[in-house]
Design a protein around this motif. Structure first.
Motif, PDB file in Angstrom:
ATOM      1  N   HIS A 148       0.825  -1.205   0.000  1.00  0.00           N
ATOM      2  CA  HIS A 148       0.000   0.000   0.000  1.00  0.00           C
ATOM      3  C   HIS A 148       0.858   1.254   0.000  1.00  0.00           C
ATOM      4  O   HIS A 148       0.529   2.254  -0.655  1.00  0.00           O
ATOM      5  N   GLY A 149       1.971   1.208   0.735  1.00  0.00           N
ATOM      6  CA  GLY A 149       2.855   2.356   0.758  1.00  0.00           C
ATOM      7  C   GLY A 149       3.518   2.614  -0.581  1.00  0.00           C
ATOM      8  O   GLY A 149       3.817   3.757  -0.932  1.00  0.00           O
ATOM      9  N   LEU A 150       3.747   1.540  -1.345  1.00  0.00           N
ATOM     10  CA  LEU A 150       4.401   1.668  -2.643  1.00  0.00           C
ATOM     11  C   LEU A 150       3.408   1.880  -3.782  1.00  0.00           C
ATOM     12  O   LEU A 150       3.801   2.271  -4.888  1.00  0.00           O
ATOM     13  N   LEU A 151       2.141   1.587  -3.511  1.00  0.00           N
ATOM     14  CA  LEU A 151       1.081   1.742  -4.517  1.00  0.00           C
ATOM     15  C   LEU A 151      -0.003   2.635  -3.919  1.00  0.00           C
ATOM     16  O   LEU A 151      -1.111   2.185  -3.615  1.00  0.00           O
ATOM     17  N   ALA A 152       0.335   3.891  -3.765  1.00  0.00           N
ATOM     18  CA  ALA A 152      -0.525   4.805  -3.009  1.00  0.00           C
ATOM     19  C   ALA A 152      -1.880   5.043  -3.654  1.00  0.00           C
ATOM     20  O   ALA A 152      -2.808   5.510  -2.999  1.00  0.00           O
ATOM     21  N   ASP A 153      -2.035   4.721  -4.939  1.00  0.00           N
ATOM     22  CA  ASP A 153      -3.296   4.975  -5.615  1.00  0.00           C
ATOM     23  C   ASP A 153      -4.331   3.880  -5.381  1.00  0.00           C
ATOM     24  O   ASP A 153      -5.486   4.005  -5.781  1.00  0.00           O
ATOM     25  N   ARG A 154      -3.925   2.785  -4.697  1.00  0.00           N
ATOM     26  CA  ARG A 154      -4.855   1.685  -4.472  1.00  0.00           C
ATOM     27  C   ARG A 154      -5.681   1.935  -3.217  1.00  0.00           C
ATOM     28  O   ARG A 154      -5.198   2.502  -2.239  1.00  0.00           O
ATOM     29  N   THR A 155      -6.917   1.479  -3.234  1.00  0.00           N
ATOM     30  CA  THR A 155      -7.811   1.671  -2.088  1.00  0.00           C
ATOM     31  C   THR A 155      -7.398   0.743  -0.939  1.00  0.00           C
ATOM     32  O   THR A 155      -6.793  -0.313  -1.180  1.00  0.00           O
ATOM     33  N   PRO A 156      -7.725   1.101   0.305  1.00  0.00           N
ATOM     34  CA  PRO A 156      -7.314   0.287   1.457  1.00  0.00           C
ATOM     35  C   PRO A 156      -7.835  -1.152   1.409  1.00  0.00           C
ATOM     36  O   PRO A 156      -7.190  -2.052   1.942  1.00  0.00           O
ATOM     37  N   ASP A 157      -8.985  -1.358   0.774  1.00  0.00           N
ATOM     38  CA  ASP A 157      -9.571  -2.701   0.744  1.00  0.00           C
ATOM     39  C   ASP A 157      -9.365  -3.400  -0.601  1.00  0.00           C
ATOM     40  O   ASP A 157     -10.088  -4.342  -0.937  1.00  0.00           O
ATOM     41  N   ASP A 158      -8.381  -2.958  -1.362  1.00  0.00           N
ATOM     42  CA  ASP A 158      -8.110  -3.553  -2.674  1.00  0.00           C
ATOM     43  C   ASP A 158      -7.726  -5.028  -2.513  1.00  0.00           C
ATOM     44  O   ASP A 158      -6.695  -5.338  -1.909  1.00  0.00           O
ATOM     45  N   PRO A 159      -8.523  -5.956  -3.061  1.00  0.00           N
ATOM     46  CA  PRO A 159      -8.207  -7.374  -2.884  1.00  0.00           C
ATOM     47  C   PRO A 159      -6.913  -7.796  -3.574  1.00  0.00           C
ATOM     48  O   PRO A 159      -6.290  -8.784  -3.188  1.00  0.00           O
ATOM     49  N   ALA A 160      -6.503  -7.059  -4.594  1.00  0.00           N
ATOM     50  CA  ALA A 160      -5.257  -7.404  -5.281  1.00  0.00           C
ATOM     51  C   ALA A 160      -4.049  -7.235  -4.366  1.00  0.00           C
ATOM     52  O   ALA A 160      -3.059  -7.973  -4.489  1.00  0.00           O
ATOM     53  N   ILE A 161      -4.133  -6.271  -3.457  1.00  0.00           N
ATOM     54  CA  ILE A 161      -3.046  -6.069  -2.497  1.00  0.00           C
ATOM     55  C   ILE A 161      -2.944  -7.279  -1.570  1.00  0.00           C
ATOM     56  O   ILE A 161      -1.852  -7.807  -1.322  1.00  0.00           O
ATOM     57  N   ASP A 162      -4.075  -7.718  -1.057  1.00  0.00           N
ATOM     58  CA  ASP A 162      -4.092  -8.888  -0.168  1.00  0.00           C
ATOM     59  C   ASP A 162      -3.609 -10.126  -0.912  1.00  0.00           C
ATOM     60  O   ASP A 162      -2.837 -10.929  -0.377  1.00  0.00           O
ATOM     61  N   LEU A 163      -4.062 -10.287  -2.143  1.00  0.00           N
ATOM     62  CA  LEU A 163      -3.640 -11.426  -2.965  1.00  0.00           C
ATOM     63  C   LEU A 163      -2.124 -11.429  -3.150  1.00  0.00           C
ATOM     64  O   LEU A 163      -1.461 -12.459  -2.955  1.00  0.00           O
ATOM     65  N   ALA A 164      -1.581 -10.279  -3.526  1.00  0.00           N
ATOM     66  CA  ALA A 164      -0.137 -10.186  -3.764  1.00  0.00           C
ATOM     67  C   ALA A 164       0.651 -10.406  -2.486  1.00  0.00           C
ATOM     68  O   ALA A 164       1.707 -11.066  -2.500  1.00  0.00           O
ATOM     69  N   ALA A 165       0.164  -9.860  -1.362  1.00  0.00           N
ATOM     70  CA  ALA A 165       0.864 -10.038  -0.088  1.00  0.00           C
ATOM     71  C   ALA A 165       0.945 -11.509   0.275  1.00  0.00           C
ATOM     72  O   ALA A 165       2.005 -12.006   0.684  1.00  0.00           O
ATOM     73  N   ARG A 166      -0.158 -12.227   0.131  1.00  0.00           N
ATOM     74  CA  ARG A 166      -0.161 -13.663   0.449  1.00  0.00           C
ATOM     75  C   ARG A 166       0.714 -14.448  -0.530  1.00  0.00           C
ATOM     76  O   ARG A 166       1.382 -15.418  -0.153  1.00  0.00           O
ATOM     77  N   PHE A 167       0.694 -14.038  -1.774  1.00  0.00           N
ATOM     78  CA  PHE A 167       1.543 -14.664  -2.789  1.00  0.00           C
ATOM     79  C   PHE A 167       3.017 -14.525  -2.414  1.00  0.00           C
ATOM     80  O   PHE A 167       3.798 -15.483  -2.494  1.00  0.00           O
ATOM     81  N   LEU A 168       3.396 -13.333  -1.972  1.00  0.00           N
ATOM     82  CA  LEU A 168       4.789 -13.088  -1.594  1.00  0.00           C
ATOM     83  C   LEU A 168       5.171 -13.832  -0.321  1.00  0.00           C
ATOM     84  O   LEU A 168       6.283 -14.362  -0.219  1.00  0.00           O
ATOM     85  N   VAL A 169       4.268 -13.867   0.658  1.00  0.00           N
ATOM     86  CA  VAL A 169       4.552 -14.601   1.895  1.00  0.00           C
ATOM     87  C   VAL A 169       4.828 -16.070   1.586  1.00  0.00           C
ATOM     88  O   VAL A 169       5.817 -16.655   2.038  1.00  0.00           O
ATOM     89  N   GLY A 170       3.926 -16.679   0.807  1.00  0.00           N
ATOM     90  CA  GLY A 170       4.102 -18.094   0.492  1.00  0.00           C
ATOM     91  C   GLY A 170       5.322 -18.361  -0.360  1.00  0.00           C
ATOM     92  O   GLY A 170       6.128 -19.248  -0.069  1.00  0.00           O
ATOM     93  N   GLY A 171       5.501 -17.564  -1.406  1.00  0.00           N
ATOM     94  CA  GLY A 171       6.625 -17.792  -2.313  1.00  0.00           C
ATOM     95  C   GLY A 171       7.966 -17.546  -1.667  1.00  0.00           C
ATOM     96  O   GLY A 171       8.877 -18.378  -1.760  1.00  0.00           O
ATOM     97  N   PHE A 172       8.106 -16.416  -0.979  1.00  0.00           N
ATOM     98  CA  PHE A 172       9.394 -16.115  -0.364  1.00  0.00           C
ATOM     99  C   PHE A 172       9.662 -17.038   0.817  1.00  0.00           C
ATOM    100  O   PHE A 172      10.807 -17.434   1.059  1.00  0.00           O
ATOM    101  N   GLY A 173       8.604 -17.405   1.540  1.00  0.00           N
ATOM    102  CA  GLY A 173       8.786 -18.344   2.644  1.00  0.00           C
ATOM    103  C   GLY A 173       9.306 -19.683   2.168  1.00  0.00           C
ATOM    104  O   GLY A 173      10.225 -20.267   2.762  1.00  0.00           O
ATOM    105  N   GLU A 174       8.736 -20.185   1.077  1.00  0.00           N
ATOM    106  CA  GLU A 174       9.172 -21.482   0.550  1.00  0.00           C
ATOM    107  C   GLU A 174      10.595 -21.420   0.013  1.00  0.00           C
ATOM    108  O   GLU A 174      11.401 -22.330   0.248  1.00  0.00           O
ATOM    109  N   THR A 175      10.915 -20.360  -0.733  1.00  0.00           N
ATOM    110  CA  THR A 175      12.270 -20.282  -1.292  1.00  0.00           C
ATOM    111  C   THR A 175      13.310 -20.102  -0.193  1.00  0.00           C
ATOM    112  O   THR A 175      14.406 -20.675  -0.272  1.00  0.00           O
ATOM    113  N   THR A 176      12.979 -19.331   0.836  1.00  0.00           N
ATOM    114  CA  THR A 176      13.924 -19.129   1.936  1.00  0.00           C
ATOM    115  C   THR A 176      14.120 -20.419   2.715  1.00  0.00           C
ATOM    116  O   THR A 176      15.244 -20.746   3.125  1.00  0.00           O
ATOM    117  N   THR A 177      13.036 -21.165   2.930  1.00  0.00           N
ATOM    118  CA  THR A 177      13.153 -22.451   3.613  1.00  0.00           C
ATOM    119  C   THR A 177      14.065 -23.388   2.839  1.00  0.00           C
ATOM    120  O   THR A 177      14.961 -24.027   3.408  1.00  0.00           O
TER     121      THR A 177
END
Length: 209
Positions: free
Chosen positions: A148-177
């Motif tokens: 949200h801080g990097l994409l200031a034009d997006r609304t607070p409840d934008d589902p794409a933000i939540d989708l991307a955040a979860r995508f990054l958590v899972g992907g980076f978590g798996e690669t780091t493991t």
């Protein structure tokens, strides 16, 4: 009449217990670093800490309670490391993402026992399963706030933000493991560089959604 706890050398009984608790948790990480989670027992932790087992039971109900406390401590330390690193950067997108990825990678690299306890593949201990799920939600919210801080034009409840955040958590978590378990052979700098690029590519993709 309430009996007052004694103070020795200016240190109260509560302070001594808190110090022993921290000492035992760090000892637990040292045991895990040497023998893995399977080598963790009340006796091995007490021995590593140089304390009697009675002090373990003074701070923790049982081994499960100790493992959960160790998980929570590792998570707090990881979160503080990342928050400090990201806060020290300017507004530049690459700088913020690089700070986040580097801080996480170095935390896992410098404290592999803590990293393995936190990692997405360390599901073997049932006592931490619920905590891991809850903390994954916390990390998703942290990533979401960064996006949200990097994409200031997006609304607070934008589902794409939540989708991307979860995508990054899972992907980076798996690669780091995989990286800390040495099944993903990457030098540190290359690992950080490539993951930064993947983060940035994901953020760029969100801009197109």
């Amino acid at each position: 009449m309430v009996k007052q706890a004694r103070t020795y050398g200016g240190v109260s009984a509560d302070q001594r217990r808190a110090t022993r608790r921290e000492q035992l948790l760090e000892a637990a990480f040292e045991v895990m670093a040497l023998d893995g989670l399977g080598g963790l027992t009340i006796r091995t932790v007490a021995k590593q800490a140089g304390l009697s087992t009675r002090f373990v039971y003074e701070s923790f109900t049982d081994l499960d309670d100790l493992v959960v406390a160790a998980f929570e401590l590792a998570f707090r330390q990881m979160a503080a490391t990342v928050d400090t690193a990201v806060a020290a950067t300017g507004p530049d997108r690459r700088d913020k993402v690089s700070a986040l990825v580097e801080a996480l990678a170095d935390f896992f690299l410098n404290a592999p026992a803590k990293g393995k306890l936190l990692s997405t593949k360390a599901y073997g201990h049932p006592a931490v399963a619920a905590r891991r799920l809850a903390r994954s939600e916390d990390v998703s919210r942290t990533y979401g706030a960064l996006l949200h801080g990097l994409l200031a034009d997006r609304t607070p409840d934008d589902p794409a933000i939540d989708l991307a955040a979860r995508f990054l958590v899972g992907g980076f978590g798996e690669t780091t493991t995989a990286w800390i378990q040495q099944s993903l052979p990457y030098p540190r700098d290359k690992f950080i560089h490539d993951n930064v690029e993947l983060f940035l590519a994901t953020i760029a993709a969100v801009e197109r959604l």
